[in-house]
Enzyme design. Structure first.
Site, PDB file in Angstrom:
ATOM      1  N   CYS A  32      -5.080  -0.441   0.962  1.00 53.39           N
ATOM      2  CA  CYS A  32      -4.529   0.803   1.489  1.00 53.39           C
ATOM      3  C   CYS A  32      -3.972   0.609   2.891  1.00 53.39           C
ATOM      4  O   CYS A  32      -3.263   1.477   3.408  1.00 53.39           O
ATOM      5  CB  CYS A  32      -5.596   1.903   1.491  1.00 53.39           C
ATOM      6  SG  CYS A  32      -7.036   1.510   2.495  1.00 53.39           S
ATOM      7  N   GLU A  81       0.364   1.776  -0.599  1.00 53.04           N
ATOM      8  CA  GLU A  81      -0.689   0.966  -1.228  1.00 53.04           C
ATOM      9  C   GLU A  81      -0.048  -0.320  -1.752  1.00 53.04           C
ATOM     10  O   GLU A  81       0.902  -0.270  -2.536  1.00 53.04           O
ATOM     11  CB  GLU A  81      -1.325   1.747  -2.375  1.00 53.04           C
ATOM     12  CG  GLU A  81      -2.685   1.235  -2.780  1.00 53.04           C
ATOM     13  CD  GLU A  81      -3.826   2.013  -2.148  1.00 53.04           C
ATOM     14  OE1 GLU A  81      -4.988   1.624  -2.380  1.00 53.04           O
ATOM     15  OE2 GLU A  81      -3.563   2.987  -1.428  1.00 53.04           O
TER      16      GLU A  81
END
Length: 628
Positions: free
Chosen positions: A539, A582
């Protein structure tokens, strides 16, 4: 994971600063928004002429939460050292009861904090003159750090040019890309990921020259767009405070505490929030405005209502509210009264005609954490104890503090891409490291023989086990604990179940928190030679780049086992309108040298190799972008 994509979270006002002028630097907004305080100079370097603000910079020491700043020491003449090994020396070898270590990068000194005068004095007596790693340590008392908010205000006052600063709007602070058409947002993120991966491959070429033939074939497949662009967030953490006009607001902070800002802005115009979350913030705002209990003010740690966490399931139309209350200045009777006020307010459903209602209500005691405390405790007040959401056709129970991807539809895409990259078979065993509530593990389960998952949060493992049973999945097993300690055990279990004479296929999936994996976890993965492929879901790729390098370093005393080299990367836009993305990378284990001799050096040549990148142009849709 989700900490990094919460654009502006509740800012803690715990003072946690270095005291060396050499380490004073401006932090990027992203770090400020994720509660990482900028370093602060010591008392002797306070800006002159700051007046009353200078005295206020140390007023926080009168509050009992910050005794560790009073009982602090500085340790010098340490030479080059790692914080981890210094912590082991203090806690394990010398048995010192310290609360935290603050050490500037690449410096030969550190600050160590204690809870009591006796603990501080014992540390001074023990460390002063102690020989460690060939160095004679010097230890002496250190002054407390200045309160960052008051220090910044004093600096602003001293440097005031007469022109007031333009305040950011809530949209500018939380959704910096919202003004761009979505196609341009994807182009921006594709360019950013391409640049990051280019820097990564350049660094890896220097660290491990043998990586070159693998990097020449490494491909970036671009950024996969989000299926939902607006209103996609299923979890939000709102701050209770006041806006520039002094009105009570439940919304987002416009800056960080260390930046001298405690102003809160309303969130009704934010495009990434669903209407359910906006309704929850507005209804809680009404509750706080009519209550006798006050909104929390980090300047002085006064007030009570501190934050509101909202979780929403679009598939089940369930809405969970977790009211965060600062209880240090409340008696038990007052806490009980406040809880009853919360229950009564939401039992009456607030708006009878509203399409939304609170289906689950929790009270969270949010205050300065005790030593060793990981999370602030929650207490169920009303409605169901969980909400339910759907990913990959599976039902997932979600508890208040469990991790769950904040873009549910985006998670469908993300997990499918991870499955496609890993390419498991019915003979594969998958190790899900940092498994959370089991979303990735259960998504992989139908594609492989077995999944073993590990997660440090016990409640998340309870959810994972419940989710496996609720979905009728029997080939998953979950462990509660630190991944560093469980990886080898999981590998041994996978190999133990392997059929004799049949070659196994062991795949690791890692989806760690924002800070990435600890190097001990990387070392455990490297040393487990049975792991042939690894899919890393990040992330925050900028921070995870350190892990990417560690996976592919040459074999060494610290990192035993052949390297993992990157083969394919892609990004999924889980966070439209924000700068976050991501990133997913497939790593493959380098074959042992004795097995390389018979390999055909041209067998895996790709007509679209990274080395041809100079002649290719990055497309905003991001399909097969190649890196130099």
């Amino acid at each position: 994971m989700e900490n990094q994509e919460n654009a502006i979270e509740l800012q803690s006002n715990v003072v946690d600063t270095e005291e060396s002028k050499e380490d004073k630097q401006s932090e990027p907004l992203e770090k400020q928004q994720n509660n990482e305080k900028a370093p602060i100079e010591s008392e002797s370097k306070t800006v002159a002429g700051a007046g009353a603000e200078k005295g206020q910079q140390y007023a926080y020491l009168d509050r009992n939460e910050f005794t560790s700043e009073i009982y602090k020491i500085e340790v010098k003449n340490m030479g080059y050292f790692g914080v981890g090994e210094f912590k082991k020396l203090l806690k394990n070898t010398l048995k010192l009861d310290m609360t935290k270590i603050k050490s500037p990068t690449r410096k030969e000194f550190a600050f160590v904090c204690f809870r009591t005068k006796a603990d501080q004095q014992r540390a001074l007596d023990t460390l002063n003159g102690y020989k460690w790693k060939g160095k004679i340590l010097k230890a002496f008392e250190a002054k407390a750090s200045a309160d960052p908010l008051h220090k910044r205000r004093a600096e602003d006052e001293a440097n005031n040019s007469g022109q007031p600063k333009r305040r950011k709007t809530a949209v500018e602070a939380t959704c910096p890309l919202a003004a761009l058409p979505y196609e341009d947002q994807l182009k921006t993120k594709t360019d950013e990921m391409s640049s990051l991966l280019k820097k990564y491959t350049q660094e890896l070429r220097k660290v491990n020259p043998e990586a070159k033939p693998h990097l020449d074939k490494f491909q970036f497949e671009g950024v996969i767009p989000s299926t939902t662009i607006n209103g996609y967030r299923n979890k939000n953490e709102f701050t209770v405070g006041k806006n520039n006009n002094g009105e009570i607001v439940v919304g987002f902070r416009l800056g960080s505490y260390s930046d001298g800002s405690v102003e809160v802005a309303e969130i009704q115009e934010l495009p990434h929030l669903p209407d359910a979350a906006k309704w929850a913030a507005e209804s809680f705002q009404r509750l706080v405005r009519q209550s006798k209990f006050l909104p929390f003010n980090p300047v002085g740690n006064v007030g009570h209502f501190r934050q509101l966490m909202v979780r929403y399931s679009n598939s089940a139309h369930e809405l969970m509210l977790v009211a965060g209350v600062y209880s240090s200045n409340l008696s038990e009777t007052e806490q009980h009264e406040l809880k009853e006020e919360l229950k009564t307010f939401y039992e009456q459903q607030v708006d009878p005609d509203s399409p939304y209602k609170c289906s689950s209500l929790y009270y969270q005691d949010v205050k300065h954490r005790e030593a060793g405390q990981m999370v602030n405790p929650v207490e169920h007040l009303l409605g169901s104890t969980h909400i339910t959401d759907t990913i990959q056709g599976l039902q997932f129970r979600i508890s208040p503090l469990a991790f769950f991807q904040i873009n549910t539809e985006g998670a469908n895409v993300l997990y499918q891409k991870a499955i496609d990259l890993a390419a498991p078979t019915k003979d594969s065993t998958v190790l899900d490291i940092c498994c959370g509530t089991g979303t990735i593990a259960l998504s992989f389960a139908k594609h492989c023989k077995k999944v073993l998952g590990v997660e440090i949060v016990p409640d998340a493992i309870k959810d994972a086990e419940f989710n496996a049973e609720a979905n009728g999945i029997k080939n998953c097993k979950f462990f509660t604990g630190n991944a560093d300690d469980f990886i080898k055990s999981m590998v041994h279990e996978a190999l133990y179940d392997q059929e004799v004479g049949k070659k196994g296929d062991l795949i690791a999936i890692v989806d760690p928190p924002r800070a990435g994996l600890h190097n001990r976890s990387i070392a455990a993965i490297r040393s487990a030679s049975a792991i042939t492929r690894l899919v890393y879901v990040s992330c925050n790729p900028h921070i995870a780049k350190r892990n990417f390098i560690e996976l592919a370093r040459p074999e060494s005393k610290q990192y035993k086992g052949e390297p993992f080299y990157p083969k394919t990367a892609l990004a999924v836009d889980m966070f439209p309108h924000t700068s976050h993305t991501e990133l997913v990378i497939l790593f493959e284990r380098e074959a042992r040298r004795d097995a390389k001799a018979d390999a055909d050096p041209e067998a895996n040549e790709s007509p679209n190799s990274i080395s041809e990148a100079d002649s290719k142009e990055t497309e905003s849709t991001g399909l097969y972008t190649h890196l130099p």
